[in-house]
Design a protein around this motif. Sequence first.
Motif, PDB file in Angstrom:
ATOM      1  N   GLU A  21      52.847  73.850  29.006  1.00  0.00           N
ATOM      2  CA  GLU A  21      53.725  72.797  29.044  1.00  0.00           C
ATOM      3  C   GLU A  21      52.953  71.388  29.191  1.00  0.00           C
ATOM      4  O   GLU A  21      53.613  70.620  28.539  1.00  0.00           O
ATOM      5  CB  GLU A  21      54.718  72.833  30.246  1.00  0.00           C
ATOM      6  N   THR A  22      51.903  71.473  30.221  1.00  0.00           N
ATOM      7  CA  THR A  22      51.281  70.167  30.139  1.00  0.00           C
ATOM      8  C   THR A  22      50.521  69.837  28.850  1.00  0.00           C
ATOM      9  O   THR A  22      50.562  68.607  28.169  1.00  0.00           O
ATOM     10  CB  THR A  22      49.983  70.369  31.090  1.00  0.00           C
ATOM     11  N   VAL A  23      50.013  70.794  28.195  1.00  0.00           N
ATOM     12  CA  VAL A  23      49.339  70.678  26.879  1.00  0.00           C
ATOM     13  C   VAL A  23      50.236  70.208  25.729  1.00  0.00           C
ATOM     14  O   VAL A  23      49.916  69.416  24.728  1.00  0.00           O
ATOM     15  CB  VAL A  23      48.579  72.161  26.276  1.00  0.00           C
ATOM     16  N   LYS A  24      51.464  70.925  25.548  1.00  0.00           N
ATOM     17  CA  LYS A  24      52.424  70.461  24.859  1.00  0.00           C
ATOM     18  C   LYS A  24      52.672  69.281  24.907  1.00  0.00           C
ATOM     19  O   LYS A  24      53.111  68.273  23.949  1.00  0.00           O
ATOM     20  CB  LYS A  24      53.565  71.339  24.983  1.00  0.00           C
ATOM     21  N   THR A  25      53.039  68.686  26.246  1.00  0.00           N
ATOM     22  CA  THR A  25      53.262  67.095  26.363  1.00  0.00           C
ATOM     23  C   THR A  25      52.216  66.405  25.910  1.00  0.00           C
ATOM     24  O   THR A  25      52.422  65.156  25.304  1.00  0.00           O
ATOM     25  CB  THR A  25      53.544  66.894  27.893  1.00  0.00           C
ATOM     26  N   HIS A  26      50.975  66.606  26.208  1.00  0.00           N
ATOM     27  CA  HIS A  26      49.782  65.626  25.832  1.00  0.00           C
ATOM     28  C   HIS A  26      49.935  65.791  24.350  1.00  0.00           C
ATOM     29  O   HIS A  26      49.536  64.760  23.764  1.00  0.00           O
ATOM     30  CB  HIS A  26      48.464  66.442  26.332  1.00  0.00           C
ATOM     31  N   VAL A  27      49.831  66.804  23.454  1.00  0.00           N
ATOM     32  CA  VAL A  27      49.861  66.980  22.300  1.00  0.00           C
ATOM     33  C   VAL A  27      51.273  66.011  21.330  1.00  0.00           C
ATOM     34  O   VAL A  27      50.872  65.429  20.538  1.00  0.00           O
ATOM     35  CB  VAL A  27      50.133  68.250  21.647  1.00  0.00           C
ATOM     36  N   LYS A  28      52.354  66.176  22.042  1.00  0.00           N
ATOM     37  CA  LYS A  28      53.540  65.230  21.743  1.00  0.00           C
ATOM     38  C   LYS A  28      52.944  63.691  21.795  1.00  0.00           C
ATOM     39  O   LYS A  28      53.440  63.201  20.847  1.00  0.00           O
ATOM     40  CB  LYS A  28      54.741  65.445  22.456  1.00  0.00           C
ATOM     41  N   HIS A  29      52.525  63.327  22.827  1.00  0.00           N
ATOM     42  CA  HIS A  29      52.329  61.876  23.004  1.00  0.00           C
ATOM     43  C   HIS A  29      51.142  61.553  21.949  1.00  0.00           C
ATOM     44  O   HIS A  29      51.235  60.490  21.471  1.00  0.00           O
ATOM     45  CB  HIS A  29      51.643  61.869  24.653  1.00  0.00           C
ATOM     46  N   ILE A  30      50.087  62.625  21.622  1.00  0.00           N
ATOM     47  CA  ILE A  30      48.856  62.244  20.815  1.00  0.00           C
ATOM     48  C   ILE A  30      49.686  61.996  19.498  1.00  0.00           C
ATOM     49  O   ILE A  30      49.470  60.956  18.694  1.00  0.00           O
ATOM     50  CB  ILE A  30      48.144  63.445  20.681  1.00  0.00           C
ATOM     51  N   LEU A  31      50.642  62.901  19.072  1.00  0.00           N
ATOM     52  CA  LEU A  31      51.194  62.979  17.611  1.00  0.00           C
ATOM     53  C   LEU A  31      51.828  61.623  17.448  1.00  0.00           C
ATOM     54  O   LEU A  31      51.843  60.862  16.645  1.00  0.00           O
ATOM     55  CB  LEU A  31      51.958  63.852  17.354  1.00  0.00           C
ATOM     56  N   ARG A  32      52.687  61.200  18.357  1.00  0.00           N
ATOM     57  CA  ARG A  32      53.557  60.075  18.690  1.00  0.00           C
ATOM     58  C   ARG A  32      52.368  58.648  18.430  1.00  0.00           C
ATOM     59  O   ARG A  32      52.672  57.804  17.585  1.00  0.00           O
ATOM     60  CB  ARG A  32      54.315  59.816  19.719  1.00  0.00           C
ATOM     61  N   LYS A  33      51.499  58.716  19.258  1.00  0.00           N
ATOM     62  CA  LYS A  33      50.581  57.612  19.234  1.00  0.00           C
ATOM     63  C   LYS A  33      49.801  57.426  17.921  1.00  0.00           C
ATOM     64  O   LYS A  33      49.410  56.079  17.493  1.00  0.00           O
ATOM     65  CB  LYS A  33      49.809  57.566  20.441  1.00  0.00           C
ATOM     66  N   MET A  34      49.586  58.477  17.374  1.00  0.00           N
ATOM     67  CA  MET A  34      48.705  58.576  16.245  1.00  0.00           C
ATOM     68  C   MET A  34      49.658  58.418  14.901  1.00  0.00           C
ATOM     69  O   MET A  34      49.045  58.266  13.757  1.00  0.00           O
ATOM     70  CB  MET A  34      47.862  59.855  16.182  1.00  0.00           C
ATOM     71  N   GLY A  35      50.948  58.311  15.079  1.00  0.00           N
ATOM     72  CA  GLY A  35      51.877  58.268  13.969  1.00  0.00           C
ATOM     73  C   GLY A  35      52.067  59.352  12.944  1.00  0.00           C
ATOM     74  O   GLY A  35      52.058  59.313  11.755  1.00  0.00           O
ATOM     75  N   ALA A  36      51.661  60.648  13.592  1.00  0.00           N
ATOM     76  CA  ALA A  36      51.613  62.031  12.807  1.00  0.00           C
ATOM     77  C   ALA A  36      53.143  62.726  13.122  1.00  0.00           C
ATOM     78  O   ALA A  36      53.494  62.540  14.394  1.00  0.00           O
ATOM     79  CB  ALA A  36      50.548  62.728  13.053  1.00  0.00           C
ATOM     80  N   SER A  37      53.527  63.437  12.092  1.00  0.00           N
ATOM     81  CA  SER A  37      54.687  64.281  12.513  1.00  0.00           C
ATOM     82  C   SER A  37      54.369  65.641  12.896  1.00  0.00           C
ATOM     83  O   SER A  37      55.069  66.351  13.792  1.00  0.00           O
ATOM     84  CB  SER A  37      55.682  64.259  11.400  1.00  0.00           C
ATOM     85  N   ASN A  38      53.254  66.011  12.863  1.00  0.00           N
ATOM     86  CA  ASN A  38      52.695  67.329  13.199  1.00  0.00           C
ATOM     87  C   ASN A  38      51.110  67.387  13.273  1.00  0.00           C
ATOM     88  O   ASN A  38      50.482  66.522  12.754  1.00  0.00           O
ATOM     89  CB  ASN A  38      53.133  68.479  12.066  1.00  0.00           C
ATOM     90  N   ARG A  39      50.502  68.580  13.365  1.00  0.00           N
ATOM     91  CA  ARG A  39      49.356  68.973  13.550  1.00  0.00           C
ATOM     92  C   ARG A  39      48.512  68.729  12.236  1.00  0.00           C
ATOM     93  O   ARG A  39      47.280  68.422  12.104  1.00  0.00           O
ATOM     94  CB  ARG A  39      48.899  70.306  14.198  1.00  0.00           C
TER      95      ARG A  39
END
Length: 235
Positions: A209-227
């Motif tokens: 769950e912590t990893v999912k939260t980090h990934v969500k924040h990374i995608l938002r900050k990087m302006g990407a919708s998915n991996r």
Amino acid sequence: MSQRVSAARVAAAIDALTSSTTLGGLAQALCERAAEVTNIDEAVLVERSGGVDRQICRHPTNQSASPMSTGVTTSAEALLSSRQLTDLVTTVEISTTGPDVRLLIPGSLDPEQHDVVLLLADVASIVIDRLRAETDLAGQSARMQSLTDRMHALQQTLSGPLESSPDSNTSGFALAAGLLTDRERDILETLLSGASNAEIAVEYTLSIETVKTHVKHILRKMGASNRAELIARSG
């Protein structure tokens, strides 16, 4: 109010606060958990502006949500809708970088209850500042993406690449990556190598769950919708 505070309830309350992802959700969690751990089952979170206490949230939620005038008696009336009116109201300040926020609980608390509520208030203040910072970073990320798009559009109209940015996509990606925390940059590097959430969790000793939260924040900050989009932008 002499009942002992349950350690399990305190742990659950802290977990609920730290896992909040919005200011509204955090406010409601603080009201609910503070009321629960003190065995009072009633609490109001207010924000003072212009000498008036504006109600942010309350627990239970089925009570009036109208703004409260300044003053202990009026606040007590708003709090004690189902109780005999008393002038005893415990007020706990929530220290934040924003407006004056206070948690109001009817009656007096014993020392143990008071210490627990102060602990929850301190946890909430940290989470509030974190969420506000993330909101600011999200805005910065959006502006950075807009700048990257403009750079790319300008490059298309010129005969060659911009001198200051030989590769606008790569440059924009690097600029956006500068908004990440150290942990997020570590996870980004591992993510770009094709690692799954489970593999990232093992690598950094984190929960899924912590990893999912980090990934969500990374995608938002990087302006990407998915991996896939994130990896494509990394060049």
